[in-house]
Scaffold this motif. Structure first.
Motif, PDB file in Angstrom:
ATOM      1  N   CYS A   1       0.803  -1.166  -0.118  1.00  0.00           N
ATOM      2  CA  CYS A   1       0.091  -0.205  -0.041  1.00  0.00           C
ATOM      3  C   CYS A   1       0.665   1.297  -0.466  1.00  0.00           C
ATOM      4  CB  CYS A   1      -1.159   0.044   1.210  1.00  0.00           C
ATOM      5  SG  CYS A   1      -1.742  -1.525   1.167  1.00  0.00           S
TER       6      CYS A   1
ATOM      7  N   GLY B   1      -2.324   7.322   0.581  1.00  0.00           N
ATOM      8  CA  GLY B   1      -2.950   6.236  -0.443  1.00  0.00           C
ATOM      9  C   GLY B   1      -4.635   6.600   0.057  1.00  0.00           C
TER      10      GLY B   1
ATOM     11  N   HIS C   1      -9.329   1.721  -0.784  1.00  0.00           N
ATOM     12  CA  HIS C   1      -8.241   0.473  -0.553  1.00  0.00           C
ATOM     13  C   HIS C   1      -8.072   0.313   0.627  1.00  0.00           C
ATOM     14  CE1 HIS C   1      -6.724   2.691  -4.892  1.00  0.00           C
ATOM     15  NE2 HIS C   1      -8.004   2.468  -5.080  1.00  0.00           N
ATOM     16  N   PHE C   2      -7.623   0.828   1.577  1.00  0.00           N
ATOM     17  CA  PHE C   2      -7.042   0.053   2.946  1.00  0.00           C
ATOM     18  C   PHE C   2      -8.371  -0.215   3.291  1.00  0.00           C
ATOM     19  CE2 PHE C   2      -4.200   3.848   3.290  1.00  0.00           C
ATOM     20  CZ  PHE C   2      -3.092   3.375   2.177  1.00  0.00           C
TER      21      PHE C   2
ATOM     22  N   CYS D   1      -8.814  -3.916   1.662  1.00  0.00           N
ATOM     23  CA  CYS D   1      -7.406  -4.484   2.334  1.00  0.00           C
ATOM     24  C   CYS D   1      -8.041  -5.852   3.782  1.00  0.00           C
ATOM     25  CB  CYS D   1      -6.379  -5.075   2.486  1.00  0.00           C
ATOM     26  SG  CYS D   1      -5.266  -4.391   0.918  1.00  0.00           S
TER      27      CYS D   1
ATOM     28  N   MET E   1      -1.624  -5.303   4.924  1.00  0.00           N
ATOM     29  CA  MET E   1      -1.241  -4.274   4.173  1.00  0.00           C
ATOM     30  C   MET E   1       0.494  -3.452   4.871  1.00  0.00           C
ATOM     31  SD  MET E   1      -4.383  -1.968   4.347  1.00  0.00           S
ATOM     32  CE  MET E   1      -5.703  -2.532   5.941  1.00  0.00           C
TER      33      MET E   1
ATOM     34  N   PRO F   1       2.787  -1.090   3.895  1.00  0.00           N
ATOM     35  CA  PRO F   1       3.309   0.763   3.896  1.00  0.00           C
ATOM     36  C   PRO F   1       4.183   0.688   3.155  1.00  0.00           C
ATOM     37  CG  PRO F   1       2.882   0.436   6.286  1.00  0.00           C
ATOM     38  CD  PRO F   1       3.001  -0.824   6.046  1.00  0.00           C
TER      39      PRO F   1
ATOM     40  N   TRP G   1      -0.862  -1.089  -4.633  1.00  0.00           N
ATOM     41  CA  TRP G   1      -2.230  -0.754  -5.073  1.00  0.00           C
ATOM     42  C   TRP G   1      -1.728  -0.008  -6.068  1.00  0.00           C
ATOM     43  CZ3 TRP G   1      -7.266  -2.151  -4.771  1.00  0.00           C
ATOM     44  CH2 TRP G   1      -7.741  -2.215  -4.175  1.00  0.00           C
TER      45      TRP G   1
ATOM     46  N   PRO H   1      -2.521   3.062   6.013  1.00  0.00           N
ATOM     47  CA  PRO H   1      -3.316   1.902   6.163  1.00  0.00           C
ATOM     48  C   PRO H   1      -3.832   1.854   7.650  1.00  0.00           C
ATOM     49  CG  PRO H   1      -1.029   1.315   4.954  1.00  0.00           C
ATOM     50  CD  PRO H   1      -1.332   3.027   5.146  1.00  0.00           C
TER      51      PRO H   1
END
Ligand code: PMP
Length: 426
Positions: A136, A140, A144-145, A148, A155, A157, A184, A382
């Motif tokens: 990730c 971001g 998206h997080f 997940c 995740m 980072p 991502w 995340p």
């Protein structure tokens, strides 16, 4: 202007009192402004109202191939939509599936399918690994997080820079861990950082040695034609993956949410032929047809790539004053104070403010107390945890211009106050 770090304690105390008074003044105005999400403004949505007239009770609702769009039929998109959006994504017509009404839906579906069944070439579903992981880039996109977390992907980072993720780190990670299944990527005008991936980053992503042979880049190209000031052309990732011999590495996603109507758009997943065939078989289990009336409406309204580009210029004309207002206020109010930094995106939907470490949550709270709702501090990371407590996503698109200006004035006072408080507490 004098950097706050150079002020004496007495000067900081006086400044604090003045800033508190300023915020109280704004609070008394009873503001109620919500900038939490990157929504298009009403003016932008108005641009596509004609789309609602192009398919009506008098219309022929048959697609080019004779399919009645009011009925169940071909689930992979009507031919005219496939042609238009293949051109939009820069892929061949048999490398795209046109399906739902929002790309988040497709991203989520693609992750769920991978967790349950794996992707083309998987030995087992991703969900059968003890600790399946996803890279990730940060800052971001919180959605998206959230995906997940929901499907059980750990995740990892990785720092994002203006030209893309830290590739030394990405290469090292993917080479050494078979349970890292994907990553991502928002290659152009990323949410919220405005990053545009350089050619070098793109080639390295396409070429890198992955321990997982079923590794996938989730290429969320939500802002591919969304220029505000200046275009930054980004290479076509499917072409590059083919060129370097890894054609199946990438899933590309796009939608018309930020072109026509948000959440009521047409959305598509593009990939190599082999991937596309695989995805089509899986979709055949899920449904006997997506919203073809919406596809018809979109194609009859948008017509061609030239028209889409013209429409995007109208969006830019609406967005430019809003971005000018944000950047102009930051330049005027915050330059030289040593209280943070901010991005200067040339397109997309966001500006990122990087506050003095330890101040982001306080700034967002001060704004909320003054009637200005921002995206939560931490949403850019995340799990909603920004270890530096620094990043704040500014979403200038939705509020009317005058409200946005007021909100940014409040924001700048909140930044100053939180920074002064931090320095006094040090
Ligand atoms: N991807 C990114 C990177 C976004 O910023 C957004 C909108 N905030 C979306 C997807 C959502 O797009 P859609 O409406 O097509 O789901």
């Amino acid at each position: 202007m004098e950097a706050y770090q150079n002020l004496s304690r007495a000067q900081l105390e006086a400044l604090k009192a003045r800033l508190e008074q300023d915020l109280a003044g704004y609070r008394a105005r009873g503001l109620s402004l919500n900038m939490a999400r990157g929504k298009p403004s009403a003016e932008q949505l108005d641009l596509s109202m004609e789309m609602l007239d192009v398919v009506n009770s008098k219309s022929d609702c048959h697609a080019e191939d004779g399919a009645d769009c009011r009925n169940y039929c071909d689930i992979y998109g009507i031919p005219e939509a496939i042609r238009l959006f293949a051109a939009y994504m820069g892929v061949e017509e048999d490398e795209i599936v046109i399906c739902g009404q929002s790309s988040l839906q497709l991203l989520y579906d693609a992750l769920c399918r991978a967790m349950l069944q794996g992707v083309l070439g998987s030995d087992k579903p991703w969900g059968k690994y003890e600790h399946p992981k996803f890279i990730c880039p940060v800052p971001g996109y919180d959605k998206h997080f959230g995906f997940c977390k929901f499907v059980g992907l750990e995740m990892i980072p990785v720092p994002l820079r203006a030209d893309g993720p830290d590739m030394d780190l990405v290469e090292k990670l993917v080479a050494g861990d078979e349970s890292i299944k994907g990553m991502w990527c928002m290659p152009k005008f990323s949410n919220p950082f405005g990053a545009c991936y350089s050619d070098e980053v793109i080639y390295r992503l396409a070429r890198m040695q992955c321990a997982a042979k079923d590794f996938r880049l989730f290429w969320d190209n939500a802002y591919s034609y969304h220029v505000i000031y200046k275009d930054h052309p980004v290479l076509n990732m499917l072409d590059v993956c083919k060129e370097v011999g890894n054609p199946d590495r990438v899933f590309l996603f796009g939608s018309t949410s930020k072109i026509t109507m948000a959440g009521s758009g047409v959305t598509f997943i593009a990939a190599s032929r082999a991937n596309t065939e695989f995805i089509k078989k899986q979709y055949a289990v899920q449904t006997v047809g997506w919203d073809k009336m919406n596809m018809l409406r979109h194609v009859r309204y948008l017509k061609s790539m030239d028209n889409i580009k013209e429409l995007m210029k109208k969006h830019a004309a609406i967005l430019r004053p809003r971005f000018d207002a944000v950047l102009g206020t930051f330049d005027r109010e915050l330059t030289g104070l040593g209280v943070g930094d901010w991005t200067r995106p040339d397109g997309g939907f966001f500006v990122t403010y990087m506050a003095m470490p330890g101040c982001a949550k306080r700034i967002v709270q001060l704004c909320a107390d003054t009637g200005v709702t921002l995206t939560n501090a931490g949403a850019t990371h995340p799990g909603g945890v920004d270890p530096e407590d620094s990043y704040i996503r500014i979403a200038p698109t939705y509020p009317p211009l005058e409200e946005l200006k007021a909100a940014m004035e409040v924001f700048c006072v909140a930044v100053k106050l939180a920074s002064v408080e931090k320095l006094l507490a040090a």
